[in-house]
Design an enzyme around this catalytic site. Structure first.
Site, PDB file in Angstrom:
ATOM      1  CB  SER A 110      -0.960  -0.211   1.260  1.00 45.71           C
ATOM      2  OG  SER A 110      -1.403   1.316   1.312  1.00 45.71           O
ATOM      3  CE1 TYR A 122      -3.775  -1.995   5.405  1.00 45.38           C
ATOM      4  CE2 TYR A 122      -3.305   0.232   5.003  1.00 45.38           C
ATOM      5  CZ  TYR A 122      -3.677  -1.068   4.634  1.00 45.38           C
ATOM      6  OH  TYR A 122      -3.843  -1.257   3.215  1.00 45.38           O
TER       7      TYR A 122
END
Length: 321
Positions: free
Chosen positions: A202, A215
């Site tokens: 990501s 995350y």
């Protein structure tokens, strides 16, 4: 575990109804793949860049997993589709379902692929080992691994507010799960002296995001794992790369919902979240699932045969600022 319109009339639970006659390839409660969003080119099924290869895709029930799996199938690959196919305690939103996994499989079969589905939690070593065993028993080769299984929440907290179990859940799925899949699948690639591992990270693996420490840490770790593994396996012609998507639109065709869940964690109005996220995009548009599938296809195929240990970022320029 998925990172995640219907036939007319009453839709299946959790899937919206769409007007008009059912499109070719549609199954109950799920969309067909004949249509493409405005401005997105249709996929040609005849290119065959992965013909004769087997690809393992985790988080395959919906979202980017489905988009990549269908693209791989259209390019000639056979598929092993893996998903937890159910909710996970501690994740505050529904994950991909068994029916969604089977729908992805039907879409891949419609492209001519042979498909094997496996319900498995990437946190379970025995289940992950079974994925590799079943894939080899069915197809005899493992050529591509797309580590796409992941979660975006629990999030929305400052570092000191994150509970021990929330941290372990995030890292256990988003980082350790990918390592575990590599541990199971890569030995077959080493033995055959070829293979491509694609770890879906990501932009959170490149920059920081407020209130997303778990995350961000997991995705940064995944990028680091990618670089180290690339050096481990380069002598065996096994390539390992990271794919870093930006803000990907939740396309109903693929039943994705990741961006909406990120919006909820940020207390962003879900009804307006796409417009809000677009405001931070240099190209004034969200990323489409097909954009990520195209990048994954390139990393999976021979055109990237000298590419390993890199991070391919598809974010419309977001991380360049």
């Amino acid at each position: 575990m998925s990172t995640a319109t219907a036939t007319p009339g009453t839709p299946a639970a959790g899937h919206p109804a769409a007007p008009g006659a059912p499109a070719p390839g549609a199954t109950a409660g799920h969309p067909a793949t004949g249509a493409s969003p405005a401005g997105v080119p249709a996929v040609s099924p005849a290119a065959g860049r992965l013909t004769g290869r087997t690809a393992v895709v985790t988080g395959a029930a919906r979202g980017l997993g489905r988009s990549c799996a269908v693209r791989f199938a259209a390019e000639g690959a056979d598929l092993v589709l893996v998903d937890v196919a159910g909710d996970v305690a501690g994740v505050p939103y529904p994950l991909g379902s068994g029916s969604q996994l089977e729908h992805t499989a039907s879409l891949c079969r419609a492209q001519g692929a042979a498909v094997h589905t496996v319900v498995a939690d990437v946190r379970d070593p025995a289940a992950v080992a079974a994925v590799a065993e079943q894939a080899l028993d069915r197809f005899g080769t493992l050529d591509v691994l797309l580590n796409n299984a992941g979660i975006a929440a629990p999030s929305g907290k400052a570092v000191h507010e994150i509970a021990e179990d929330e941290w372990e859940l995030m890292v256990g799925i988003d980082l350790t799960g990918a390592w575990r899949m590599m541990k199971a699948v890569v030995p077959a690639m080493v033995e055959q002296r070829s293979g491509s591992v694609i770890n879906v990270a990501s932009t959170a693996g490149l920059v920081g995001y407020r209130h997303f420490a778990g995350y961000v840490a997991a995705k940064h770790g995944l990028v680091g794992l990618t670089k180290a593994a690339a050096l481990d396996y380069a002598p065996f012609r096994v390539r390992v790369n990271a794919l870093c998507p930006g803000s990907v639109r939740d396309d109903p065709l693929h039943e994705g919902r990741m961006l909406a869940e990120i919006a909820r964690s940020l207390d962003v109005d879900v009804a307006e979240h796409e417009e809000i996220f677009v405001q931070s995009q240099p190209m004034n548009a969200l990323i489409e699932p097909q954009d990520i599938a195209g990048a994954a296809l390139w990393l999976a195929g021979d055109d990237s045969r000298q590419v390993t240990g890199t991070t391919l970022t598809v974010d419309g320029g977001f991380s360049a600022r």
